[in-house]
Design a protein around this motif. Structure first.
Motif, PDB file in Angstrom:
ATOM      1  N   PRO A  97       1.281  -1.271   0.101  1.00  0.00           N
ATOM      2  CA  PRO A  97      -0.163   0.250   0.112  1.00  0.00           C
ATOM      3  C   PRO A  97       1.182   1.531  -0.071  1.00  0.00           C
ATOM      4  O   PRO A  97       1.739   1.103   0.805  1.00  0.00           O
ATOM      5  N   ASP A  98       0.445   1.842  -0.659  1.00  0.00           N
ATOM      6  CA  ASP A  98       0.488   3.249  -0.432  1.00  0.00           C
ATOM      7  C   ASP A  98       0.480   4.308   0.735  1.00  0.00           C
ATOM      8  O   ASP A  98      -0.383   4.968   0.143  1.00  0.00           O
ATOM      9  N   GLU A  99       1.646   4.439   1.035  1.00  0.00           N
ATOM     10  CA  GLU A  99       1.196   5.383   2.414  1.00  0.00           C
ATOM     11  C   GLU A  99       0.582   6.793   2.560  1.00  0.00           C
ATOM     12  O   GLU A  99      -0.118   7.808   3.020  1.00  0.00           O
ATOM     13  N   LEU A 100       1.341   7.586   1.174  1.00  0.00           N
ATOM     14  CA  LEU A 100       0.925   8.629   1.279  1.00  0.00           C
ATOM     15  C   LEU A 100       0.056   8.740   0.435  1.00  0.00           C
ATOM     16  O   LEU A 100      -1.264   9.815  -0.377  1.00  0.00           O
ATOM     17  N   GLY A 101      -0.870   7.386   0.081  1.00  0.00           N
ATOM     18  CA  GLY A 101      -2.924   7.479  -1.002  1.00  0.00           C
ATOM     19  C   GLY A 101      -2.309   7.643  -1.976  1.00  0.00           C
ATOM     20  O   GLY A 101      -4.195   7.627  -2.465  1.00  0.00           O
ATOM     21  N   SER A 102      -1.696   8.083  -2.587  1.00  0.00           N
ATOM     22  CA  SER A 102      -2.102   8.653  -4.466  1.00  0.00           C
ATOM     23  C   SER A 102      -1.879   6.859  -4.768  1.00  0.00           C
ATOM     24  O   SER A 102      -1.518   5.915  -4.198  1.00  0.00           O
ATOM     25  N   PRO A 103      -2.550   6.690  -5.967  1.00  0.00           N
ATOM     26  CA  PRO A 103      -3.097   4.876  -6.781  1.00  0.00           C
ATOM     27  C   PRO A 103      -1.736   5.045  -7.576  1.00  0.00           C
ATOM     28  O   PRO A 103      -1.375   4.744  -8.620  1.00  0.00           O
ATOM     29  N   GLN A 104      -0.727   4.188  -6.730  1.00  0.00           N
ATOM     30  CA  GLN A 104       0.325   3.531  -7.314  1.00  0.00           C
ATOM     31  C   GLN A 104       0.344   2.236  -7.102  1.00  0.00           C
ATOM     32  O   GLN A 104      -0.329   1.521  -5.775  1.00  0.00           O
ATOM     33  N   ASN A 105       0.532   1.433  -8.476  1.00  0.00           N
ATOM     34  CA  ASN A 105       0.401   0.556  -8.046  1.00  0.00           C
ATOM     35  C   ASN A 105       1.737  -1.132  -7.694  1.00  0.00           C
ATOM     36  O   ASN A 105       2.979  -1.067  -8.180  1.00  0.00           O
ATOM     37  N   LEU A 106       1.898  -1.089  -6.788  1.00  0.00           N
ATOM     38  CA  LEU A 106       3.440  -2.339  -6.787  1.00  0.00           C
ATOM     39  C   LEU A 106       2.986  -3.589  -5.912  1.00  0.00           C
ATOM     40  O   LEU A 106       2.312  -3.324  -4.413  1.00  0.00           O
ATOM     41  N   LEU A 107       2.983  -4.424  -6.577  1.00  0.00           N
ATOM     42  CA  LEU A 107       2.933  -5.763  -6.389  1.00  0.00           C
ATOM     43  C   LEU A 107       4.193  -6.669  -6.266  1.00  0.00           C
ATOM     44  O   LEU A 107       5.398  -6.449  -6.821  1.00  0.00           O
ATOM     45  N   HIS A 108       4.106  -6.933  -4.999  1.00  0.00           N
ATOM     46  CA  HIS A 108       5.172  -7.762  -4.445  1.00  0.00           C
ATOM     47  C   HIS A 108       5.065  -9.461  -4.567  1.00  0.00           C
ATOM     48  O   HIS A 108       4.447  -9.480  -3.744  1.00  0.00           O
ATOM     49  N   ILE A 109       6.375  -9.951  -5.471  1.00  0.00           N
ATOM     50  CA  ILE A 109       5.927 -11.263  -5.005  1.00  0.00           C
ATOM     51  C   ILE A 109       7.142 -12.158  -4.782  1.00  0.00           C
ATOM     52  O   ILE A 109       8.303 -11.780  -5.187  1.00  0.00           O
ATOM     53  N   ARG A 110       7.479 -12.809  -3.686  1.00  0.00           N
ATOM     54  CA  ARG A 110       8.161 -13.521  -2.487  1.00  0.00           C
ATOM     55  C   ARG A 110       8.401 -14.883  -2.890  1.00  0.00           C
ATOM     56  O   ARG A 110       6.916 -15.061  -2.644  1.00  0.00           O
ATOM     57  N   ALA A 111       9.097 -15.459  -3.487  1.00  0.00           N
ATOM     58  CA  ALA A 111       9.305 -17.367  -3.203  1.00  0.00           C
ATOM     59  C   ALA A 111      10.540 -17.348  -2.263  1.00  0.00           C
ATOM     60  O   ALA A 111      11.432 -16.996  -2.908  1.00  0.00           O
ATOM     61  N   VAL A 112      10.577 -17.878  -1.800  1.00  0.00           N
ATOM     62  CA  VAL A 112      11.306 -18.997  -0.111  1.00  0.00           C
ATOM     63  C   VAL A 112      11.577 -19.823  -0.407  1.00  0.00           C
ATOM     64  O   VAL A 112      10.490 -20.487  -0.068  1.00  0.00           O
ATOM     65  N   ASP A 113      13.058 -20.498   0.090  1.00  0.00           N
ATOM     66  CA  ASP A 113      12.853 -21.696   0.833  1.00  0.00           C
ATOM     67  C   ASP A 113      14.244 -21.800   0.866  1.00  0.00           C
ATOM     68  O   ASP A 113      14.394 -21.022   1.852  1.00  0.00           O
ATOM     69  N   ALA A 114      14.382 -22.855   1.504  1.00  0.00           N
ATOM     70  CA  ALA A 114      15.497 -23.007   2.583  1.00  0.00           C
ATOM     71  C   ALA A 114      16.893 -21.851   3.046  1.00  0.00           C
ATOM     72  O   ALA A 114      17.380 -21.450   3.875  1.00  0.00           O
ATOM     73  N   ASN A 115      16.950 -21.849   1.752  1.00  0.00           N
ATOM     74  CA  ASN A 115      18.227 -20.574   1.419  1.00  0.00           C
ATOM     75  C   ASN A 115      18.211 -20.064   0.904  1.00  0.00           C
ATOM     76  O   ASN A 115      19.014 -18.695   0.474  1.00  0.00           O
ATOM     77  N   SER A 116      17.220 -19.520  -0.074  1.00  0.00           N
ATOM     78  CA  SER A 116      16.981 -18.019  -0.890  1.00  0.00           C
ATOM     79  C   SER A 116      15.436 -17.837  -0.799  1.00  0.00           C
ATOM     80  O   SER A 116      14.545 -17.967  -0.464  1.00  0.00           O
ATOM     81  N   THR A 117      15.709 -16.489  -1.165  1.00  0.00           N
ATOM     82  CA  THR A 117      14.476 -15.300  -1.448  1.00  0.00           C
ATOM     83  C   THR A 117      14.427 -15.185  -2.916  1.00  0.00           C
ATOM     84  O   THR A 117      15.370 -14.063  -2.878  1.00  0.00           O
ATOM     85  N   LEU A 118      13.307 -14.867  -4.043  1.00  0.00           N
ATOM     86  CA  LEU A 118      13.602 -14.753  -4.627  1.00  0.00           C
ATOM     87  C   LEU A 118      12.320 -13.472  -4.558  1.00  0.00           C
ATOM     88  O   LEU A 118      10.744 -13.280  -4.156  1.00  0.00           O
ATOM     89  N   HIS A 119      12.767 -12.181  -5.181  1.00  0.00           N
ATOM     90  CA  HIS A 119      11.478 -11.259  -5.266  1.00  0.00           C
ATOM     91  C   HIS A 119      11.040 -10.876  -6.713  1.00  0.00           C
ATOM     92  O   HIS A 119      12.079 -10.654  -7.194  1.00  0.00           O
ATOM     93  N   TYR A 120      10.206 -10.529  -6.084  1.00  0.00           N
ATOM     94  CA  TYR A 120       9.665 -10.187  -7.983  1.00  0.00           C
ATOM     95  C   TYR A 120       8.612  -8.414  -7.591  1.00  0.00           C
ATOM     96  O   TYR A 120       7.541  -9.224  -7.073  1.00  0.00           O
ATOM     97  N   VAL A 121       8.843  -7.695  -7.319  1.00  0.00           N
ATOM     98  CA  VAL A 121       7.915  -6.214  -7.655  1.00  0.00           C
ATOM     99  C   VAL A 121       7.491  -5.712  -9.230  1.00  0.00           C
ATOM    100  O   VAL A 121       8.501  -5.712 -10.107  1.00  0.00           O
ATOM    101  N   TRP A 122       6.361  -6.063  -9.948  1.00  0.00           N
ATOM    102  CA  TRP A 122       6.172  -5.719 -10.565  1.00  0.00           C
ATOM    103  C   TRP A 122       5.386  -4.596 -10.704  1.00  0.00           C
ATOM    104  O   TRP A 122       4.386  -3.972  -9.105  1.00  0.00           O
ATOM    105  N   SER A 123       5.319  -2.508 -11.446  1.00  0.00           N
ATOM    106  CA  SER A 123       4.723  -2.137 -10.955  1.00  0.00           C
ATOM    107  C   SER A 123       4.630  -0.929 -11.867  1.00  0.00           C
ATOM    108  O   SER A 123       4.723  -1.393 -13.201  1.00  0.00           O
ATOM    109  N   SER A 124       3.266  -0.622 -12.108  1.00  0.00           N
ATOM    110  CA  SER A 124       2.739   0.665 -13.304  1.00  0.00           C
ATOM    111  C   SER A 124       3.056   2.225 -12.932  1.00  0.00           C
ATOM    112  O   SER A 124       2.164   2.465 -13.249  1.00  0.00           O
TER     113      SER A 124
END
Ligand SMILES: *[C@@H]1O[C@H](CO)[C@@H](O)[C@H](O)[C@H]1NC(C)=O
Ligand SMILES: *[C@@H]1O[C@H](CO)[C@@H](O)[C@H](O)[C@H]1NC(C)=O
Ligand SMILES: *[C@@H]1O[C@H](CO)[C@@H](O)[C@H](O)[C@H]1NC(C)=O
Ligand SMILES: *[C@@H]1O[C@H](CO)[C@@H](O)[C@H](O)[C@H]1NC(C)=O
Ligand SMILES: *[C@@H]1O[C@H](CO)[C@@H](O)[C@H](O)[C@H]1NC(C)=O
Ligand SMILES: *[C@@H]1O[C@H](CO)[C@@H](O)[C@H](O)[C@H]1NC(C)=O
Ligand SMILES: *[C@@H]1O[C@H](CO)[C@@H](O)[C@H](O)[C@H]1NC(C)=O
Length: 405
Positions: free
Chosen positions: A46-73
C-alpha cells in the motif's frame, strides 16, 4: 533393403526400446515429484501517501534463498528481479522517495549483501503496423508503422481489485491517458501476473512448463479499435544490463507434443551465466480467448540492441532500485502476419511468457507421448531386437560349427 531398413530403424530416427525405457523412467517422475519446498506469496504494497500507485510484490522463499519479483505500473509497466541467498531478505519501500523526481534508493532489498542477482524488464511501447501491403511474413517492420502507444502514458486500474491471493494472480489493466481517436474506448491492454506455488503447466496453450519459483506474464490486448484493416501489434521490451553485453537470446527446438501442438520452438533470454535470470516463451500468440491451433499467430522477436542513444521512458521503480545510471538493451516482439488469423478477427490478442531466476525449467516429453512412443516403437523395436539376437546366435552357431569342423 532389409539391411537398410534395419540400419535406419536402429541408427537414426527410431530410439531403441531400452533408451525409451530409460527416458521414460528418468523423465516421467520429474514432472510428478517437483520441488514443493517454496513458499510463495503475493501482496500489494500500500502507498502510505494515498496516491493510486500499483506495487505488487511476489516473494518465493525456500530453505536457502528468497526470490523477489516487484511489478509496478508506476511509469511504464516494469518488473524488478532480485535473487538473494537468505530466506530472510525483505523489500523496503520509501514512498516519498519513490514518488519524487529523484527516486534513487526508494526501493531496497535488505540485507544488501545477500543479493546474488538483480535485473529488470520494462515494457515501453505498444506498436501497431499496417500489414496490408506486406506479403513477406518475416519483414521488419512487418508493415507501415502507426505512431506507437507509449505505455508510460497509460493509466492503470487499481490492482487490488484484481488481486487473487488464492491463485497468486493480479492484473494491471490500462488504456492511454490521451486517446483522441477513442481507440481504447471499449478496449484495454492487460498484464496478468501469476505466481506459482508448485510446478506444472497452465490450462491455456501454449502450456509452458513452470516451476514453483517462477512468474508468468500474460499480455492481453482486447477490444481496442485497430487503425487499419490489417493491423499487427508489437511490444517493445527493455532489459537492464549491468555489464557491457546484452542478455543472450536463444532458440531451442523442442518436440511437437500434446502440450504445444505444432510449436517446435522455445525462445529464451538469459541475462548471464548462472545464477542469473531468464525469460522463456513459445513463439506463438493467440487471437481467441480459447486459444487453439486455428487462432495461433506467429510471434517474432528481434535481436537485442543497446539503446544508449535512444530515449526510453524512465521507470521510477527501476531507477529507485538501480539508480539513474543504467544501460538498457531492447528488443521487439511482433504478433501475427498479414495472412492467417489476426487481431482483426475478434479484436483479441494474447501472448504469455515465463520469468524466473536460477536454472530455467527444461521441458521433457510428456508421459502420454512417451507412452505412445514406447507402445508404437516398442513392439517393432522388440521384434528387431529379437531378430538381431537370432542373427547373432545363428552367426555364433555357424562359427562354432566351423570351428568344430
Ligand atoms: C484500491 O482498491 C482497494 C480495495 O478496493 C482500496 O482499499 C484502495 O484504497 C484502492 N487504492 C486506491 C489508490 O484507490
Ligand atoms: C542450503 O545450504 C546448505 C549449506 O550451504 C546445504 O547443505 C543445503 O543442501 C541447502 N539446502 C537447499 C534446500 O538448497
Ligand atoms: C525516506 O526518504 C527520505 C528522503 O531521503 C527520508 O527523509 C525519510 O526519512 C525516509 N523515510 C523512511 C521511512 O525511511
Ligand atoms: C498498398 O499498395 C497500394 C498499391 O500500390 C497503394 O495504393 C496503397 O496506398 C498501399 N497501402 C499502404 C497502406 O501502403
Ligand atoms: C463501444 O461499444 C459500444 C457498445 O457496444 C458501441 O456502441 C461503440 O460504438 C463502441 N465504441 C467504439 C469506439 O468501438
Ligand atoms: C478497410 O476495408 C474496407 C472494405 O474492404 C475499405 O473500404 C477500407 O478503405 C479499408 N480501410 C483501410 C484503412 O484500408
Ligand atoms: C522496434 O521497432 C521500432 C518500430 O518499428 C523501431 O523503431 C525500433 O528500432 C525497434 N527496436 C529494435 C531493438 O529492433
Amino acid at each position: 533393403m532389409g539391411c537398410m531398413a534395419l540400419r535406419w530403424g536402429w541408427g537414426c530416427c527410431a530410439p531403441n526400446p531400452m533408451l525409451l525405457l530409460s527416458l521414460f523412467l528418468t523423465a516421467a517422475p520429474f514432472g510428478l515429484l517437483g520441488e514443493e519446498t517454496h513458499q510463495v506469496s503475493l501482496e500489494v504494497i500500500p502507498d502510505e501517501l494515498g496516491s493510486p500507485q500499483n506495487l505488487l510484490h511476489i516473494r518465493a522463499v525456500d530453505a536457502n534463498s528468497t526470490l523477489h519479483y516487484v511489478w509496478s505500473s508506476l511509469g511504464p509497466p516494469a518488473v524488478l528481479l532480485v535473487a538473494t541467498n537468505t530466506p530472510h531478505s525483505a523489500l523496503s519501500v520509501n514512498w516519498s522517495l519513490l514518488l519524487s523526481p529523484e527516486p534513487d534508493g526508494g526501493l531496497v532489498v535488505l540485507p544488501k549483501d545477500s543479493i546474488q542477482f538483480s535485473s529488470a524488464l520494462v515494457f515501453t511501447r505498444l506498436f501497431e503496423f499496417d500489414s496490408t501491403n506486406t506479403s513477406d511474413a518475416a519483414a521488419t517492420p512487418p508493415g507501415k508503422p502507426y505512431p506507437p502507444y507509449s505505455l508510460a502514458e497509460f493509466s492503470w486500474n487499481n490492482i487490488t481489485d484484481s488481486l487473487d491471493p488464492a491463485i497468486l494472480s493480479a492484473t494491471f489493466r490500462g488504456h492511454p491517458m490521451h486517446d483522441p481517436n477513442r481507440a481504447f474506448a471499449n478496449g484495454s491492454l492487460a498484464f496478468r501476473i501469476q505466481a506459482f506455488s508448485r510446478s506444472g503447466r497452465p490450462a491455456q496453450p501454449p502450456r509452458l512448463l513452470h516451476t514453483a519459483d517462477t512468474c508468468q506474464l500474460e499480455v492481453v490486448l482486447a477490444g481496442a479499435s485497430p487503425r487499419g484493416n490489417r493491423s499487427l501489434f508489437g511490444l517493445e521490451v527493455a532489459t537492464l544490463t549491468q555489464g557491457p553485453d546484452c542478455p543472450s537470446m536463444q532458440e531451442q527446438h523442442s518436440i511437437d507434443d500434446e502440450y504445444s501442438p505444432a510449436v517446435f520452438q522455445l525462445n529464451q533470454l538469459l541475462w548471464g551465466s548462472l545464477p542469473s535470470g531468464f525469460m522463456q516463451w513459445r513463439p506463438v500468440a493467440f487471437s481467441q480467448k480459447q486459444g487453439g491451433r486455428e487462432s495461433a499467430l506467429p510471434c517474432q522477436a528481434s535481436p537485442l540492441h543497446f539503446t544508449l542513444a535512444y530515449p526510453l521512458p524512465q521507470s521510477p521503480v527501476v531507477q529507485a532500485f538501480f539508480g539513474s545510471q543504467n544501460n538498457f538493451c531492447t528488443f521487439n516482439l511482433t504478433f501475427g502476419a498479414s495472412t492467417g488469423p489476426g487481431y482483426w478477427d475478434q479484436r483479441y490478442l494474447r501472448w504469455s511468457m515465463l520469468l524466473g531466476m536460477g536454472p530455467p525449467p527444461v521441458d521433457t516429453l510428456s508421459p502420454l507421448v512417451l507412452g505412445i512412443m514406447a507402445v508404437a516403437l516398442g513392439a517393432p523395436g522388440l521384434m528387431l531386437l529379437a531378430g538381431g539376437l537370432v542373427l547373432l546366435l545363428r552367426h555364433k552357431w555357424h562359427s562354432e560349427y566351423q570351428y568344430i569342423n
